[in-house]
Design a protein around this motif. Structure first.
Motif, PDB file in Angstrom:
ATOM      1  N   THR A  89       0.855  -1.191   0.000  1.00  0.00           N
ATOM      2  CA  THR A  89       0.000   0.000   0.000  1.00  0.00           C
ATOM      3  C   THR A  89       0.892   1.242   0.000  1.00  0.00           C
ATOM      4  O   THR A  89       1.776   1.376   0.841  1.00  0.00           O
ATOM      5  CB  THR A  89      -0.912   0.024   1.228  1.00  0.00           C
ATOM      6  N   THR A  90       0.648   2.137  -0.949  1.00  0.00           N
ATOM      7  CA  THR A  90       1.508   3.317  -1.106  1.00  0.00           C
ATOM      8  C   THR A  90       0.878   4.548  -0.450  1.00  0.00           C
ATOM      9  O   THR A  90      -0.331   4.594  -0.193  1.00  0.00           O
ATOM     10  CB  THR A  90       1.750   3.622  -2.590  1.00  0.00           C
ATOM     11  N   MET A  91       1.718   5.541  -0.208  1.00  0.00           N
ATOM     12  CA  MET A  91       1.217   6.812   0.330  1.00  0.00           C
ATOM     13  C   MET A  91       0.281   7.485  -0.668  1.00  0.00           C
ATOM     14  O   MET A  91      -0.668   8.162  -0.266  1.00  0.00           O
ATOM     15  CB  MET A  91       2.383   7.728   0.686  1.00  0.00           C
ATOM     16  N   ASP A  92       0.539   7.285  -1.942  1.00  0.00           N
ATOM     17  CA  ASP A  92      -0.352   7.865  -2.943  1.00  0.00           C
ATOM     18  C   ASP A  92      -1.743   7.243  -2.841  1.00  0.00           C
ATOM     19  O   ASP A  92      -2.753   7.936  -2.978  1.00  0.00           O
ATOM     20  CB  ASP A  92       0.225   7.654  -4.340  1.00  0.00           C
TER      21      ASP A  92
ATOM     22  N   VAL B 131      -8.262   6.581 -10.363  1.00  0.00           N
ATOM     23  CA  VAL B 131      -8.694   6.634  -8.972  1.00  0.00           C
ATOM     24  C   VAL B 131      -9.455   5.366  -8.604  1.00  0.00           C
ATOM     25  O   VAL B 131      -9.232   4.772  -7.544  1.00  0.00           O
ATOM     26  CB  VAL B 131      -9.570   7.880  -8.727  1.00  0.00           C
ATOM     27  N   GLN B 132     -10.346   4.916  -9.496  1.00  0.00           N
ATOM     28  CA  GLN B 132     -11.135   3.723  -9.211  1.00  0.00           C
ATOM     29  C   GLN B 132     -10.253   2.488  -9.088  1.00  0.00           C
ATOM     30  O   GLN B 132     -10.493   1.612  -8.248  1.00  0.00           O
ATOM     31  CB  GLN B 132     -12.182   3.509 -10.311  1.00  0.00           C
ATOM     32  N   LYS B 133      -9.183   2.448  -9.906  1.00  0.00           N
ATOM     33  CA  LYS B 133      -8.268   1.303  -9.845  1.00  0.00           C
ATOM     34  C   LYS B 133      -7.584   1.246  -8.485  1.00  0.00           C
ATOM     35  O   LYS B 133      -7.435   0.168  -7.889  1.00  0.00           O
ATOM     36  CB  LYS B 133      -7.231   1.417 -10.957  1.00  0.00           C
ATOM     37  N   GLN B 134      -7.186   2.421  -7.960  1.00  0.00           N
ATOM     38  CA  GLN B 134      -6.568   2.439  -6.631  1.00  0.00           C
ATOM     39  C   GLN B 134      -7.561   2.009  -5.552  1.00  0.00           C
ATOM     40  O   GLN B 134      -7.198   1.272  -4.625  1.00  0.00           O
ATOM     41  CB  GLN B 134      -6.025   3.834  -6.324  1.00  0.00           C
ATOM     42  N   LEU B 135      -8.817   2.463  -5.655  1.00  0.00           N
ATOM     43  CA  LEU B 135      -9.834   2.052  -4.686  1.00  0.00           C
ATOM     44  C   LEU B 135     -10.059   0.544  -4.725  1.00  0.00           C
ATOM     45  O   LEU B 135     -10.159  -0.107  -3.676  1.00  0.00           O
ATOM     46  CB  LEU B 135     -11.148   2.780  -4.961  1.00  0.00           C
ATOM     47  N   ASP B 136     -10.127  -0.008  -5.933  1.00  0.00           N
ATOM     48  CA  ASP B 136     -10.339  -1.451  -6.065  1.00  0.00           C
ATOM     49  C   ASP B 136      -9.186  -2.232  -5.447  1.00  0.00           C
ATOM     50  O   ASP B 136      -9.399  -3.248  -4.771  1.00  0.00           O
ATOM     51  CB  ASP B 136     -10.490  -1.828  -7.537  1.00  0.00           C
TER      52      ASP B 136
ATOM     53  N   MET C 104      -7.163  -1.196  -3.001  1.00  0.00           N
ATOM     54  CA  MET C 104      -7.226  -1.100  -1.539  1.00  0.00           C
ATOM     55  C   MET C 104      -8.374  -1.924  -0.980  1.00  0.00           C
ATOM     56  O   MET C 104      -8.251  -2.515   0.112  1.00  0.00           O
ATOM     57  CB  MET C 104      -7.359   0.371  -1.123  1.00  0.00           C
ATOM     58  N   ASN C 105      -9.483  -1.981  -1.708  1.00  0.00           N
ATOM     59  CA  ASN C 105     -10.598  -2.818  -1.249  1.00  0.00           C
ATOM     60  C   ASN C 105     -10.176  -4.286  -1.150  1.00  0.00           C
ATOM     61  O   ASN C 105     -10.472  -4.975  -0.168  1.00  0.00           O
ATOM     62  CB  ASN C 105     -11.783  -2.681  -2.196  1.00  0.00           C
ATOM     63  N   ARG C 106      -9.475  -4.776  -2.163  1.00  0.00           N
ATOM     64  CA  ARG C 106      -9.021  -6.178  -2.133  1.00  0.00           C
ATOM     65  C   ARG C 106      -8.016  -6.400  -1.003  1.00  0.00           C
ATOM     66  O   ARG C 106      -8.097  -7.389  -0.266  1.00  0.00           O
ATOM     67  CB  ARG C 106      -8.392  -6.554  -3.483  1.00  0.00           C
ATOM     68  N   THR C 107      -7.086  -5.450  -0.861  1.00  0.00           N
ATOM     69  CA  THR C 107      -6.035  -5.591   0.155  1.00  0.00           C
ATOM     70  C   THR C 107      -6.628  -5.660   1.552  1.00  0.00           C
ATOM     71  O   THR C 107      -6.317  -6.568   2.342  1.00  0.00           O
ATOM     72  CB  THR C 107      -5.057  -4.406   0.072  1.00  0.00           C
ATOM     73  N   PHE C 108      -7.517  -4.725   1.849  1.00  0.00           N
ATOM     74  CA  PHE C 108      -7.997  -4.649   3.233  1.00  0.00           C
ATOM     75  C   PHE C 108      -9.168  -5.589   3.496  1.00  0.00           C
ATOM     76  O   PHE C 108      -9.450  -5.918   4.659  1.00  0.00           O
ATOM     77  CB  PHE C 108      -8.317  -3.195   3.589  1.00  0.00           C
ATOM     78  N   ALA C 109      -9.823  -6.068   2.438  1.00  0.00           N
ATOM     79  CA  ALA C 109     -10.806  -7.138   2.632  1.00  0.00           C
ATOM     80  C   ALA C 109     -10.084  -8.400   3.081  1.00  0.00           C
ATOM     81  O   ALA C 109     -10.568  -9.140   3.947  1.00  0.00           O
ATOM     82  CB  ALA C 109     -11.572  -7.384   1.339  1.00  0.00           C
ATOM     83  N   ALA C 110      -8.872  -8.619   2.486  1.00  0.00           N
ATOM     84  CA  ALA C 110      -8.080  -9.792   2.870  1.00  0.00           C
ATOM     85  C   ALA C 110      -7.484  -9.612   4.264  1.00  0.00           C
ATOM     86  O   ALA C 110      -7.439 -10.551   5.065  1.00  0.00           O
ATOM     87  CB  ALA C 110      -6.970 -10.030   1.843  1.00  0.00           C
ATOM     88  N   LEU C 111      -7.036  -8.385   4.584  1.00  0.00           N
ATOM     89  CA  LEU C 111      -6.371  -8.150   5.863  1.00  0.00           C
ATOM     90  C   LEU C 111      -7.355  -8.012   7.024  1.00  0.00           C
ATOM     91  O   LEU C 111      -7.085  -8.466   8.139  1.00  0.00           O
ATOM     92  CB  LEU C 111      -5.511  -6.877   5.775  1.00  0.00           C
ATOM     93  N   CYS C 112      -8.489  -7.329   6.751  1.00  0.00           N
ATOM     94  CA  CYS C 112      -9.416  -6.975   7.840  1.00  0.00           C
ATOM     95  C   CYS C 112     -10.739  -7.715   7.780  1.00  0.00           C
ATOM     96  O   CYS C 112     -11.486  -7.733   8.767  1.00  0.00           O
ATOM     97  CB  CYS C 112      -9.700  -5.474   7.820  1.00  0.00           C
ATOM     98  N   GLY C 113     -11.061  -8.262   6.614  1.00  0.00           N
ATOM     99  CA  GLY C 113     -12.344  -8.935   6.481  1.00  0.00           C
ATOM    100  C   GLY C 113     -13.461  -8.031   5.994  1.00  0.00           C
ATOM    101  O   GLY C 113     -14.629  -8.441   5.979  1.00  0.00           O
TER     102      GLY C 113
END
Length: 340
Positions: free
Chosen positions: A16-19, A47-52, A54-63
């Motif tokens: 996950t980047t600062m951007d 922008v939508q690609k970055q949201l998608d 992060m959604n995948r990353t944190f769905a895996a990390l946080c549920g």
């Protein structure tokens, strides 16, 4: 065995980047990916690609995903995890920004200076003395207008490194108020009155402070004047004085009196009163100046000078931008006394 140190961080988190964090914050503020794209100067698809991602990353990390689509024209819906991570992203980027600024300040790469309107000229003259050194060392100098009431707040927060301006001090709180700061004192003074009242109604060149309640007054509720009145009369000073007009800025008060819309006297610092009397303040032309003498409450004064955080200059080399500017301002202090 559980890993400790940097090895413990999940790979997905490290990707996950600062951007991406900035994008998350801007989407939260703008409401939609399209609105965020406009603010960031990007394509909506980026922008939508970055949201998608992060959604995948944190769905895996946080549920739970961070942002849910709501359909065309509707703001994105942030989940509880999304709301929490937006605040974490703000803190993370803020702390990194502060850290970078601290490093640049320590290394002499940047200097943030504040000044009130009436001390700007002295600062600019001092800056001329150090311009060659700053250009040689590629120092990023930022000059900001600061209100008197914000002076210490901006120094404490490290938003500013040095301020030229004025503060109100009383005999009871001066030592405690100034303890966190190094002060180059230029002048101490009281208040004056600027008035459009004729001499037959308000005669002489001075006026007793204890007689203020019988005058129609123009006062600034903020800044120096409000602090004087609070020190003298308490927070309910409005019930004890005859206030004809309450203003935000001195220039508005000058206009009120010069226009004749209000007849009375305006409380100003003695420096402003003297500048008006000497013709150095054209906007107050035609108004008479009276010195305000005596005190109603505890000894209260305007302290004009230069302020910085105590101990900071000593931690830097003599050639650090803060020390160079401080030395240049000390040379200006003599001119201040001559012109005050």
């Amino acid at each position: 065995m559980a890993l400790s140190g940097p090895q413990q961080y999940p790979t997905e988190l490290l990707d996950t980047t600062m951007d991406q964090l900035r994008t998350l914050i801007v989407v939260h503020e703008a409401g939609t990916a399209l609105g965020a794209a406009r603010r960031l100067g990007r394509e909506q698809s980026s922008v939508q690609k970055q949201l998608d991602t992060m959604n995948r990353t944190f769905a895996a990390l946080c549920g739970e995903e961070l942002v849910l689509k709501q359909g065309r024209g509707r703001d994105a819906l942030f989940t509880a995890t999304g709301e929490a991570l937006v605040e974490l992203a703000r803190r993370t980027l803020g702390e990194w920004t502060d850290g970078v600024h601290d490093a640049r300040r320590r290394l002499g790469r940047t200097l943030s200076v504040g000044t009130t309107r009436y001390t700007l000229g002295f600062l600019l003259d001092a800056v001329e003395r150090v311009t060659e050194d700053y250009e040689r060392d590629d120092v990023d100098l930022k000059v900001t207008h600061v209100r008197t009431g914000d002076l210490f707040t901006k120094l404490r927060s490290k938003e500013l490194d040095l301020v030229c301006g004025s503060v109100v001090v009383t005999e009871a709180d001066e030592a405690e108020l100034l303890a966190p700061y190094e002060v180059m004192e230029w002048r101490r003074s009281g208040l004056s009155l600027l008035t459009n009242l004729p001499p037959e109604r308000l005669p002489g060149t001075s006026f007793g402070a204890r007689d203020l309640p019988r005058l129609p007054l123009v006062v600034s509720a903020r800044g120096l004047i409000g602090r004087f009145l609070t020190a003298w009369y308490g927070p309910e000073y409005r019930q004890k004085l005859s206030i004809a007009a309450e203003i935000e800025a001195a220039h508005y008060g000058f206009e009120l009196l010069r226009s004749g819309v209000v007849s009375g006297a305006m409380l100003v610092t003695r420096g402003i009163g003297e500048a008006a009397a000497d013709g150095r303040l054209p906007e107050a032309g035609g108004l008479r100046t009276l010195e305000l003498v005596g005190e109603v409450g505890p000894r209260t004064e305007v302290l004009v000078g230069v302020f910085t955080r105590r101990g900071e200059r000593d931690s830097y080399a003599p050639g650090h931008p803060l020390n160079l500017l401080w030395d240049a301002l000390s040379r200006e202090s003599g001119r201040w006394w001559l012109s005050s």
